[in-house]
Design an enzyme around this catalytic site. Structure first.
Site, mmCIF file in Angstrom:
data_model
loop_
_atom_site.group_PDB
_atom_site.id
_atom_site.type_symbol
_atom_site.label_atom_id
_atom_site.label_comp_id
_atom_site.label_asym_id
_atom_site.label_seq_id
_atom_site.Cartn_x
_atom_site.Cartn_y
_atom_site.Cartn_z
ATOM 1 N N ASP A 90 0.828 -1.215 0.000
ATOM 2 C CA ASP A 90 0.000 0.000 0.000
ATOM 3 C C ASP A 90 0.865 1.270 0.000
ATOM 4 O OD1 ASP A 90 -2.043 -1.771 0.186
ATOM 5 O OD2 ASP A 90 -2.890 -0.964 2.047
ATOM 6 N N ASP A 91 0.220 2.360 -0.421
ATOM 7 C CA ASP A 91 0.707 3.748 -0.243
ATOM 8 C C ASP A 91 1.764 4.185 -1.245
ATOM 9 O OD1 ASP A 91 -1.020 3.861 1.865
ATOM 10 O OD2 ASP A 91 0.530 3.654 3.406
ATOM 11 N N HIS A 145 -5.444 9.526 -0.604
ATOM 12 C CA HIS A 145 -5.487 8.789 0.661
ATOM 13 C C HIS A 145 -6.437 9.392 1.698
ATOM 14 C CE1 HIS A 145 -4.070 6.340 4.046
ATOM 15 N NE2 HIS A 145 -3.471 5.574 3.152
ATOM 16 N N HIS A 242 3.966 -2.304 3.089
ATOM 17 C CA HIS A 242 3.965 -0.938 2.545
ATOM 18 C C HIS A 242 5.242 -0.699 1.752
ATOM 19 C CE1 HIS A 242 1.191 -0.732 6.006
ATOM 20 N NE2 HIS A 242 0.535 0.161 5.274
#
Length: 715
Positions: A90-91, A145, A242
């Site tokens: 993620d991210d 986000h 991540h």
């Protein structure tokens, strides 16, 4: 740019206005786009949100698999086969950590599923393409986000659409997999979060949650991450990691140990879609999505490079501001010490010869009596020549009615200030000529102090200390700060470096032979005082600054009047620089002046003011898109440095520092006006337009001058 400009006009045109608006709009759009793309946002790794009630989440979803398909009715959940694991990240993408993670995946020939942020994907399309090239698949993690459970329907649409466009622009594909920010396992869904899942299904998305959490966001060590990522049974699932959001050194190291360990235990690594038995998540985008996506990615790239360039310029501005203030304080301190020592230890002759004072006047009825009376009160022998340049308000009649001794009035048709000064120089009976504007008053000691440096034969001109007399309005107080902190502090530096660039028209003295040598006062520019000073320096004459010779001048009282005055000053300075540009490559005194004085003006009075608005632009930018606290601290640091320099300048000038509470507001309003004036002056100069002389309205307000009682005695 010739010194005699070919056209006359105000410098304003509709075309230039339109161009300026377009440039400004483009600049703002670039900043806004880059701000949205790079805004500091929270990430999944920065903690968990407070959980709400979950009584409306169906039991089948609560107890089902980690992938939720609400596209169809009834809602279904999907699970992974035993001994099957999907590595999800993620991210990202992140230019530092994503390549390292891809390298580990490629090392062990396993795929991953990257849930990307659209804002980062638009900035780093090469990383998104690399993900696909190595066999990984891509899902959506929104554009900026946000917490979708607290977002409006329009916000959700915008977040997903922009992310799809970023993906389409980078790879030519789109994705139906979504992982909402701040989500975790299906059994942790709240009512609001489940409603988001349902809305995502209505838009054709499958929500892919997680089964295992590596907790790499805690950064408690490689072993801790490895342990948290290892399944406790043979049940398959999606592992949350991540590839952005901070230092991912531990994540990369743990992944490099985890993959071979699980492979040795018989685990199979797969993508989310393959593990769930779904069609491939990434499918070709349609033509319009690719077109608009390409535009978005291209605009993101351009805005990123532009803002990065601006950031480097901002660093340059900061360095120049600090360097300039440091130089000014150090050199001005040295100048002040030398002046005090010279005054205390002086044993040579004093200059006592009479001098001629030339006062060019055009419609100065409000001020001219104050000016003439202050000159008559001088403690040094003077002849006063008032040159009336075609006034229509009775200015010469006022002077003649005074009947003051030693005062002559010369009348001539209107020909401009240079013509009036030259007429006065020709009529002067003495070798030393003092020039004073018709809106200025001298103290009784000003003339005598101003001419003392002429005991040295190499001195051709002396600049006096011009001060703002009218200090009642906000605009005039800002100018008072500028005069003390800028103009007079600068002249101390120029004096010590022997490269004085301007003897102010309000208070200056000249050797008549030097004036005749350079051809008198030229009308080639609108800054005749700067032009004349530069000519004298190029001719080898020494031009010095005498801070004790004080003159009090009436500054513009409104922003409109200030604009007109500074527009003329800035434009005239640019003309003068261009006219004397050859001195930069000259030899001898002319070369010294060009390489020190002229380049100093170019750097600190043209380049630096043009770049200085970046400080204020990035203040606003940082408050909205960066860390507001850090932004305010940085901006406040710049203000403290300037305040320190201002306090020191006011102490040197023996001025009260109480007015400096206006300094921050001067930075916000007054400085912006000066920036705009300089920009318009440069545009006008490049366009080859010659400005008309604009007479400012005077009021005769000398309330701040200590000589008012003297000059007003006969009124």
């Amino acid at each position: 740019m010739p010194s005699r400009i070919r056209r006359r006009g105000s410098g304003f045109s509709l075309g230039k206005f339109v161009v300026a608006v377009v440039v400004l709009a483009t600049f703002v759009a670039v900043l806004l786009l880059n701000g949205v793309l790079t805004a500091k946002t929270s990430s999944d790794a920065e903690g968990h949100l407070q959980r709400g009630p979950d009584d409306q989440v169906p039991v089948a979803v609560h107890d089902g698999g980690s992938a939720i398909d609400t596209i169809h009715d009834p809602v279904r959940t999907l699970s992974y086969p035993a001994k099957t694991i999907a590595l999800t990240f993620d991210d990202g993408p992140d230019p530092e950590w994503t390549p390292q993670i891809l390298e580990v995946l490629e090392k062990y020939q396993v795929p991953g599923t990257f849930f990307v942020l659209g804002s980062l994907a638009a900035q780093h399309p090469d990383l998104v393409r690399e993900m696909r090239a190595t066999g990984s698949e891509i899902g959506l993690h929104t554009f900026t986000h946000p917490n979708l459970a607290e977002a409006s329907t329009n916000r959700i649409d915008r977040e997903l659409t922009l992310t799809q466009l970023a993906l389409a622009g980078a790879t030519g594909e789109i994705s139906y997999l979504v992982r909402p920010p701040y989500s975790s396992r299906s059994d942790a869904l709240t009512n609001n979060e489940y409603e988001v899942v349902r809305e995502l299904g209505e838009r054709g998305y499958v929500t892919a949650l997680t089964d295992f959490d590596s907790r790499d966001w805690e950064r408690k060590g490689v072993e801790v991450i490895e342990k948290a990522s290892t399944p406790s049974s043979d049940a398959g699932g999606a592992l949350l990691l991540h590839d952005a959001g901070g230092d991912r050194t531990q994540t990369v190291a743990a992944l490099d140990r985890l993959i071979p360990q699980l492979q040795a235990q018989g685990w199979r690594f797969t993508t989310v879609s393959e593990g769930l038995g779904l069609p491939t998540a990434n499918t070709p985008a349609d033509t319009w999505d690719r077109v608009f996506g390409t535009i978005l990615v291209g605009a993101a790239g351009v805005s990123t490079y532009i803002v990065r360039g601006l950031e480097w310029l901002l660093l340059l501005v900061g360095a120049l501001v600090v360097a300039r203030l440091a130089i000014m304080v150090v050199v001005a301190r040295r100048h002040a010490k030398q002046s005090r020592l010279a005054t205390r230890s002086r044993s040579g002759p004093w200059f006592t010869d009479p001098v001629s004072v030339v006062v060019p006047a055009y419609n100065e009825k409000e001020c001219i009596e104050h000016t003439v009376r202050s000159l008559v009160a001088s403690d040094h022998p003077v002849e006063i020549i008032v040159v009336d340049d075609g006034s229509t308000d009775g200015t010469p009649d006022i002077v003649e009615r005074l009947g003051l001794p030693g005062v002559r009035v010369l009348r001539q048709p209107n020909g401009g200030k240079p013509a009036a000064l030259n007429a006065g120089i020709r009529a002067a009976r003495h070798e030393i000529v003092v020039m004073i504007d018709g809106d200025t008053v001298f103290e009784p000691t000003t003339v005598g102090t101003l001419v003392q440096p002429f005991v040295r034969p190499e001195v051709g001109a002396v600049a006096g200390n011009a001060k703002v007399a009218n200090r009642r309005s906000l605009v005039s107080r800002w100018q008072h700060i500028e005069y003390v902190m800028g103009f007079n502090l600068d002249r101390r530096v120029y004096d010590l470096w022997r490269c004085m660039t301007t003897v102010p028209g309000a208070v200056g003295a000249f050797r008549r032979s030097a004036l005749l040598e350079v051809g008198g006062v030229s009308d080639d520019t609108l800054a005749e005082d700067t032009d004349l000073t530069m000519a004298l320096c190029r001719a080898g004459w020494r031009v010095v600054y005498e801070e004790r010779a004080r003159a009090w001048t009436e500054a513009p009282g409104t922003l409109g009047q200030l604009w007109r005055q500074r527009y003329r000053w800035s434009y005239g300075t640019i003309q003068s620089m261009w006219k004397h540009r050859a001195s930069v490559v000259a030899r001898g005194p002319a070369g010294h002046f060009g390489r020190v004085g002229l380049l100093n003006i170019a750097l600190f009075q043209v380049v630096l003011p043009l770049l200085a608005p970046l400080v204020d632009v990035f203040l606003v930018y940082g408050l909205f898109f960066l860390d507001p606290v850090t932004t305010l601290v940085a901006w406040g640091g710049v203000q403290l440095i300037q305040l320190f320099a201002a306090v020191y300048a006011f102490r040197l000038e023996r001025e009260k520092i109480g007015v400096l509470w206006l300094l921050p507001f001067q930075q916000i309003v007054y400085r912006q006006l000066m920036y705009a004036v300089l920009i318009q002056s440069i545009m006008t100069a490049l366009a080859g337009i010659r400005l008309k002389w604009q007479k400012l309205r005077r009021t005769g307000d000398f309330g701040g001058a200590p000589v008012e009682r003297t000059v007003g005695a006969g009124l």
